[in-house]
Design a protein around this motif. Sequence first.
Motif, short mmCIF file in Angstrom:
data_model
loop_
_atom_site.label_atom_id
_atom_site.label_comp_id
_atom_site.label_asym_id
_atom_site.label_seq_id
_atom_site.Cartn_x
_atom_site.Cartn_y
_atom_site.Cartn_z
N UNK A 162 51.94 51.80 49.47
CA UNK A 162 51.65 50.44 50.31
C UNK A 162 51.48 49.34 49.71
N UNK A 163 51.91 49.14 48.48
CA UNK A 163 51.89 48.07 47.91
C UNK A 163 53.66 47.95 47.97
N UNK A 164 53.99 48.45 47.73
CA UNK A 164 55.40 48.87 47.44
C UNK A 164 55.69 48.05 49.26
N UNK A 165 55.55 48.51 49.93
CA UNK A 165 55.97 47.56 51.81
C UNK A 165 55.30 46.59 51.55
N UNK A 166 54.20 46.02 51.23
CA UNK A 166 53.40 44.62 51.15
C UNK A 166 53.96 43.78 50.02
#
Length: 325
Positions: A162-166
Amino acid sequence: MKAETVMKQLTSQARLILIGRRSQKLKLLLLGQHINDGMAAKLFLYFMLSIVSYLYLQPFFYMISTMLKSLGDLLDPTVQWIPRVIDWGNLQKALDGLNYSESLVNTLTLAVVPSLISVLICSLTGYALARLQFPGKNLFFALIFITFLIPPQIIIIPLYVIYSKLGWLDSPFVFIIPALFGQGLKSALFIIIFRQFFLSLPKALEEAAMIDGASMFRLFFRIIIPLSVPACLVVFLFSFVWHWNEGYLSSMFLTHDFIPLSTRLSNLETEIFGQAPSMEMLAVNPVTEGTKMAGAFLIVFPPLLVYMIAQRWFVEGIERTGLVD
């Protein structure tokens, strides 16, 4: 003769009474009126406290002693606690290896900003759980408690995705944004602390303010928050220390641009050597134990200084929030 006999009897009785009084005073001095207020109990208590203090302080003293030793003193088994020559080079190596000034700013950002946010959000949530009535209140509190029981290792992979996509990796948002939604580091525990503290406040203050026409938010920020300063201080200090010492999540999410001290310390040998040291390199040119201890001291000292300054208010807050129970 009878008079002399009577005098002897009286004298012996007086001596027995005197001895009895002295033994009673000695017993009272050693044992006290209660089992916990005599000299024997106090000596035992001081003895146990000395042992506990040694167990807690011995690693800290070892860290300071080791970081001040030269390589010769570290290799000399006869040098235990006091170095022959104080070597400040270990501190300089640790400062360079940790990139201390930049990493200190990064760590302060990760520790202070989410902690302040946690105080605000968790206090609002704790007050709602303590005073307001809404559907699903008990279920909501149960879910908060469950999040406290789930270890971060279980959800680390979906969090990383999630943090990577955001685009939040290598930025303080990985700690700030969860704190905004009450899901920061140990936020569930902080909500419970605030809830228990607000339950102990008298409702008469809130009822009087609402009769005077105060809104819910005005009541909270003008009356409740000033009364809950001890709880806010406890939550802030706990959150500050836990964010400061956090190494697992930092090593997963903050590895390139925004690196805190905890991650720097784990990579201290690599920073000094320029590459991961092999066994042969460690045998010829080792990263001394003094450098590692100096790095640990540089990381431990700031939160220790904060605690020394806020100790009195912290202890008062612990007592008022009921954590000693």
